[in-house]
Design a protein around this motif. Structure first.
Motif, short mmCIF file in Angstrom:
data_model
loop_
_atom_site.label_atom_id
_atom_site.label_comp_id
_atom_site.label_asym_id
_atom_site.label_seq_id
_atom_site.Cartn_x
_atom_site.Cartn_y
_atom_site.Cartn_z
N THR A 459 0.83 -1.21 0.00
CA THR A 459 0.00 0.00 0.00
C THR A 459 0.86 1.25 0.00
OG1 THR A 459 -1.74 -1.19 1.20
CG2 THR A 459 -1.81 1.23 1.24
N TYR A 460 1.96 1.23 0.77
CA TYR A 460 2.87 2.38 0.80
C TYR A 460 3.47 2.62 -0.59
CZ TYR A 460 6.89 5.29 1.99
OH TYR A 460 7.81 6.29 2.03
N ALA A 461 3.88 1.54 -1.27
CA ALA A 461 4.46 1.67 -2.62
C ALA A 461 3.44 2.23 -3.60
CB ALA A 461 4.99 0.33 -3.09
N ALA A 462 2.17 1.77 -3.45
CA ALA A 462 1.11 2.27 -4.34
C ALA A 462 0.86 3.75 -4.10
CB ALA A 462 -0.17 1.46 -4.13
N GLU A 463 0.88 4.18 -2.84
CA GLU A 463 0.67 5.59 -2.54
C GLU A 463 1.79 6.47 -3.10
OE1 GLU A 463 0.35 5.62 1.67
OE2 GLU A 463 -1.75 4.95 1.70
N LEU A 464 3.00 5.92 -3.14
CA LEU A 464 4.12 6.66 -3.74
C LEU A 464 4.05 6.71 -5.26
CD1 LEU A 464 7.21 5.43 -1.66
CD2 LEU A 464 6.12 7.68 -1.55
N GLY A 465 3.27 5.80 -5.84
CA GLY A 465 3.17 5.73 -7.30
C GLY A 465 4.30 4.94 -7.94
N VAL A 466 4.97 4.08 -7.17
CA VAL A 466 6.09 3.31 -7.71
C VAL A 466 5.75 1.83 -7.85
CG1 VAL A 466 7.78 4.91 -6.78
CG2 VAL A 466 7.10 2.94 -5.42
N LEU A 467 4.50 1.44 -7.51
CA LEU A 467 4.09 0.04 -7.61
C LEU A 467 3.77 -0.29 -9.07
CD1 LEU A 467 3.34 -2.57 -6.03
CD2 LEU A 467 0.99 -1.71 -5.96
N GLU A 468 4.53 -1.22 -9.67
CA GLU A 468 4.35 -1.60 -11.06
C GLU A 468 3.42 -2.81 -11.21
OE1 GLU A 468 5.57 -0.10 -13.72
OE2 GLU A 468 6.87 1.37 -12.75
N TRP A 469 3.48 -3.73 -10.24
CA TRP A 469 2.69 -4.97 -10.34
C TRP A 469 2.62 -5.62 -8.97
CZ3 TRP A 469 4.49 -9.90 -9.20
CH2 TRP A 469 3.66 -10.97 -9.56
N GLN A 470 1.52 -6.34 -8.70
CA GLN A 470 1.43 -7.06 -7.43
C GLN A 470 0.59 -8.32 -7.59
OE1 GLN A 470 -0.82 -5.22 -4.25
NE2 GLN A 470 -1.99 -3.94 -5.68
N ASP A 471 0.87 -9.30 -6.72
CA ASP A 471 0.14 -10.57 -6.69
C ASP A 471 -0.24 -10.85 -5.24
OD1 ASP A 471 -0.91 -13.06 -6.97
OD2 ASP A 471 0.92 -14.03 -7.68
N PRO A 472 -1.42 -10.37 -4.78
CA PRO A 472 -1.80 -10.53 -3.36
C PRO A 472 -1.89 -11.98 -2.91
CG PRO A 472 -3.21 -8.92 -4.48
CD PRO A 472 -2.41 -9.60 -5.54
N LYS A 473 -2.23 -12.90 -3.84
CA LYS A 473 -2.38 -14.30 -3.44
C LYS A 473 -1.05 -14.91 -3.02
CE LYS A 473 -6.44 -15.28 -6.32
NZ LYS A 473 -6.99 -16.12 -7.41
N ARG A 474 0.03 -14.47 -3.63
CA ARG A 474 1.36 -15.03 -3.32
C ARG A 474 2.21 -14.06 -2.51
NH1 ARG A 474 3.17 -18.23 -8.89
NH2 ARG A 474 1.27 -19.51 -9.09
N TRP A 475 1.61 -12.95 -2.06
CA TRP A 475 2.29 -11.97 -1.23
C TRP A 475 3.60 -11.45 -1.90
CZ3 TRP A 475 2.28 -14.71 4.25
CH2 TRP A 475 0.95 -15.00 4.60
N ARG A 476 3.47 -10.92 -3.05
CA ARG A 476 4.65 -10.36 -3.74
C ARG A 476 4.22 -9.18 -4.62
NH1 ARG A 476 6.17 -15.08 -8.21
NH2 ARG A 476 4.12 -15.17 -9.22
N PHE A 477 5.13 -8.27 -4.80
CA PHE A 477 4.87 -7.11 -5.67
C PHE A 477 6.19 -6.61 -6.26
CE2 PHE A 477 5.45 -5.36 -1.41
CZ PHE A 477 6.33 -4.31 -1.63
N PHE A 478 6.05 -5.72 -7.27
CA PHE A 478 7.20 -5.23 -8.04
C PHE A 478 7.15 -3.71 -8.05
CE2 PHE A 478 9.36 -4.03 -11.99
CZ PHE A 478 10.51 -4.81 -11.93
N VAL A 479 8.28 -3.07 -7.70
CA VAL A 479 8.37 -1.61 -7.70
C VAL A 479 9.42 -1.15 -8.71
CG1 VAL A 479 7.67 -1.45 -5.28
CG2 VAL A 479 10.10 -1.52 -5.86
N SER A 480 9.29 0.09 -9.17
CA SER A 480 10.23 0.64 -10.15
C SER A 480 11.60 0.87 -9.51
CB SER A 480 9.69 1.96 -10.71
OG SER A 480 9.61 2.93 -9.69
N ARG A 481 12.60 0.95 -10.35
CA ARG A 481 13.97 1.17 -9.87
C ARG A 481 14.09 2.51 -9.14
NH1 ARG A 481 18.96 -0.80 -11.10
NH2 ARG A 481 18.09 -2.18 -12.70
N GLU A 482 13.39 3.53 -9.66
CA GLU A 482 13.50 4.86 -9.07
C GLU A 482 12.88 4.92 -7.68
OE1 GLU A 482 12.26 4.20 -12.02
OE2 GLU A 482 13.88 4.88 -13.34
#
Length: 497
Positions: A459-482
């Motif tokens: 949620t914090y990554a999404a609020e920053l606008g750096v969340l590129e992808w997430q998979d809640p079922k497997r508890w993993r997400f992807f953020v940008s390099r910046e």
């Protein structure tokens, strides 16, 4: 690139030059003649009407030459002349005056005055190693075809059937900086080194470059050469004057280096690699312009063809397959302006191409899975894998379809549309498949101890606008390099608490 588009590109470059530079250019009669050839018909007429009039010309006199319904052309012609600083406008009495520098030099060009050394100085002594026009045509064709062979990744054949060496470092640098070729690994290495030469591949712009006529191809590189002139510590005025001078020289004559500046003598090395001039050796004090050079500013480019059309000129207008392909049909330079297509494409994606040119076969191999080769024909199949390979290399679906349309066999051109709709739609769909996948550099977060921990950080990554992808079922997400550093700081702060 059409002739009008080519003229527009050259004129746009000239219009972008400051008035001081253009005034220096107009001191050369050869340059004035070349610029005059690039003008629209109405602009040429206006220049000629003012050429032998030292006083200004009132706008009302100009309007007498133009019909009322053609006022738009008059305005456009005057705008072109102003942009090139060929005329100045006297607003108080609505009159225009031709540039005095241009007028004097252009008069000299038309009347062969003493200043016409700008058209080259023919050698007074006979050349012991004199060459004829046929030799110059072969030399120019071999040099230019060598550049095209390098671009598509095939080996060109030099004298005595030997494999020709790759183009010189100057040409390679120009291909790289013009965007016609790029490094396969994405790095910006010096193109003079062997490892970078092997890693260079044709770009999307390079594929479009292959569709142009030879004259347009040469101007594409020369305009890039002009853009790099300052970095090469070369005077752009000398560079332009020499290019325009070459366009006015006589084919088959040898010219002395005595009238050339240091910059122009330095240019000869690069122009030799392009095939625009011939020198028996670099220390020679004479040079021969080739047909590639003498047609630079000519409106008649019938002697220069694209690689594709020239290789397959044996296919006649009736659409019958050629029995043999003569050596003359393989040259980019020919006195026969005949031009025919050579590709037959069926609705089942089967392709037949009447050609025996290694260069042309290599171009097709960029997006066709080739299967069989005969004496004067090859067969292949357009497949999903072959098109995806071309797309990965930067060639677009529209460029593939344009290529197939331009060089379609005369029998195919009787169809409407030329390319079967099933093939056209499928190639575009294959590109859409590629466009659906987007690559991003970043970091993958996994191995959370609980869903609450995962949800808090995501949620914090999404609020920053750096969340590129997430998979809640497997508890993993992807953020940008910046944005990764900020997420890491957040996690560390949570751990510290």
């Amino acid at each position: 690139m059409a002739a009008d588009d080519l003229k527009s590109s050259v004129k746009e470059y000239l219009e972008g030059l400051p008035e001081v530079i253009l005034t220096r250019l107009y001191e050369s009669p050869a340059t004035c003649l070349a610029v005059f050839r690039l003008l629209p018909a109405l602009a040429k007429m206006l220049v000629m009407s003012m050429l032998y009039r030292d006083e200004s010309v009132h706008i009302s006199e100009i309007e007498k030459f133009v019909k009322t319904k053609s006022r738009k052309l008059q305005v456009e012609a005057l705008q072109k002349l102003k942009a090139l600083h060929l005329i100045t406008e006297v607003r108080r009495d609505r009159s225009i005056r031709l540039s005095s520098t241009f007028r004097n030099s252009f008069r000299s060009a038309l009347t062969t005055g003493p200043a016409n050394q700008s058209f080259g100085v023919p050698c007074e002594t006979d050349d012991k190693h004199k060459v004829d026009i046929a030799f110059l045509d072969k030399h120019a064709s071999d040099k230019w075809e060598g550049i095209l062979h390098f671009m598509v990744g095939t080996e060109s054949t030099g004298d005595f059937g030997n494999t020709a060496p790759p183009p010189g470092e100057g040409v390679l640098s120009l291909l790289h900086h013009s965007g016609l070729m790029e490094n396969a690994m994405g790095s910006d290495m010096m193109v003079g080194r062997n490892e970078s030469v092997e890693g260079m591949r044709i770009s999307s712009g390079g594929f479009q470059f292959l569709l142009q006529s030879v004259n347009a191809q040469i101007w594409t590189l020369l305009l890039q050469y002009l853009n790099m002139a300052s970095n090469l510590q070369m005077d752009p005025v000398d560079v332009l004057n020499f290019i325009f001078m070459l366009g006015s020289l006589e084919l088959g004559k040898d010219y002395s280096l005595s009238a050339l500046s240091d910059t122009q003598i330095k240019m000869l090395e690069d122009l030799r690699d392009f095939g625009l001039v011939y020198q028996r050796k670099s220390s020679s004090r004479r040079f021969y312009p080739t047909r590639l050079a003498t047609t630079l500013t000519s409106s008649d480019a019938s002697a220069l063809r694209s690689a594709s059309s020239s290789m397959d000129a044996a296919i006649n207008e009736a659409g019958t397959p050629p029995v043999t392909t003569t050596s003359s049909s393989k040259s980019l330079i020919t006195n026969n302006p005949g031009d025919s297509g050579f590709i037959i494409l069926e609705t089942n994606f089967r392709l037949y191409a009447y050609t025996d040119s290694p260069l042309q076969i290599a171009v097709l191999n960029l997006f066709v899975h080739l299967k069989t080769r005969f004496a004067n024909m090859i067969t292949g199949q357009i497949t999903r894998d072959s098109v995806r390979r071309a797309l990965i290399n930067g060639i677009t679906a529209d460029q593939i379809l344009t290529y197939l349309s331009v060089y379609a066999h005369p029998q195919m051109k009787k169809n409407d549309p030329v390319i079967p709709p099933t093939v056209m739609d499928q190639i575009k769909l294959w590109q859409l498949e590629m466009d659906r996948i987007r690559a991003s550099d970043g970091f993958l977060y996994t191995d959370f101890s609980s869903f609450q921990e995962y949800d808090l950080v995501a949620t914090y990554a999404a609020e920053l606008g750096v969340l590129e992808w997430q998979d809640p079922k497997r508890w993993r997400f992807f953020v940008s390099r910046e944005g990764n550093a900020q997420v890491v700081d957040f996690v560390n702060r949570r751990k510290a608490k």
